[in-house]
Design a protein around this motif. Structure first.
Motif, short mmCIF file in Angstrom:
data_model
loop_
_atom_site.label_atom_id
_atom_site.label_comp_id
_atom_site.label_asym_id
_atom_site.label_seq_id
_atom_site.Cartn_x
_atom_site.Cartn_y
_atom_site.Cartn_z
N SER A 168 0.82 -1.20 0.00
CA SER A 168 0.00 0.00 0.00
C SER A 168 0.86 1.26 0.00
O SER A 168 0.58 2.22 -0.72
CB SER A 168 -0.93 -0.01 1.21
N GLU A 169 1.92 1.26 0.78
CA GLU A 169 2.81 2.42 0.83
C GLU A 169 3.54 2.60 -0.50
O GLU A 169 3.68 3.71 -0.99
CB GLU A 169 3.81 2.26 1.97
N GLU A 170 4.03 1.49 -1.09
CA GLU A 170 4.72 1.57 -2.37
C GLU A 170 3.79 2.05 -3.49
O GLU A 170 4.23 2.73 -4.41
CB GLU A 170 5.31 0.21 -2.74
N ALA A 171 2.51 1.70 -3.39
CA ALA A 171 1.53 2.10 -4.41
C ALA A 171 1.03 3.52 -4.20
O ALA A 171 0.33 4.06 -5.06
CB ALA A 171 0.35 1.13 -4.40
N GLY A 172 1.37 4.13 -3.08
CA GLY A 172 0.87 5.47 -2.77
C GLY A 172 -0.62 5.47 -2.48
O GLY A 172 -1.33 6.41 -2.80
N TYR A 191 -1.45 -0.51 -9.31
CA TYR A 191 -0.05 -0.76 -9.02
C TYR A 191 0.32 -2.22 -9.32
O TYR A 191 1.34 -2.49 -9.94
CB TYR A 191 0.25 -0.42 -7.55
N LEU A 192 -0.53 -3.15 -8.91
CA LEU A 192 -0.26 -4.56 -9.16
C LEU A 192 -0.33 -4.91 -10.64
O LEU A 192 0.43 -5.74 -11.13
CB LEU A 192 -1.22 -5.43 -8.35
N LYS A 193 -1.22 -4.25 -11.40
CA LYS A 193 -1.27 -4.46 -12.84
C LYS A 193 0.00 -3.93 -13.49
O LYS A 193 0.52 -4.53 -14.43
CB LYS A 193 -2.49 -3.76 -13.45
N TYR A 194 0.50 -2.80 -12.98
CA TYR A 194 1.72 -2.22 -13.52
C TYR A 194 2.92 -3.16 -13.28
O TYR A 194 3.76 -3.31 -14.16
CB TYR A 194 1.97 -0.87 -12.84
N LEU A 195 2.96 -3.79 -12.12
CA LEU A 195 4.04 -4.70 -11.82
C LEU A 195 3.96 -6.00 -12.60
O LEU A 195 4.97 -6.59 -12.94
CB LEU A 195 4.07 -5.03 -10.31
N GLY A 196 2.74 -6.47 -12.82
CA GLY A 196 2.55 -7.78 -13.43
C GLY A 196 2.47 -7.72 -14.88
O GLY A 196 2.81 -8.44 -15.73
#
Length: 67
Positions: free
Chosen positions: A39-43, A62-67
């Protein structure tokens, strides 16, 4: 004055915009510490006074961006 217990479990986790740390951990299938870190990393951390919530939509992006 009596404090009323909030009923936070009326909507499924996938339909909520904001999640507390425990619900976020359940949503991500991780521990609370890992959920907080994501949550902190995703802002996605949002404060309402002393109450902390996590923006589920930002975390999903954020998770879509990483994956």
């Amino acid at each position: 004055m009596w404090m009323h217990k909030r009923n936070e479990n009326t909507l499924p986790l996938e339909e909520r915009a904001l999640l507390n740390d425990t619900d976020l951990a359940q949503y991500l299938s991780t521990g609370r510490a890992t959920a907080r870190k994501i949550s902190e990393e995703a802002g996605a951390v949002v404060y309402f006074g002393r109450s902390k919530r996590n923006d589920r939509r930002k975390i999903d992006e954020y998770l879509k961006y990483l994956g």
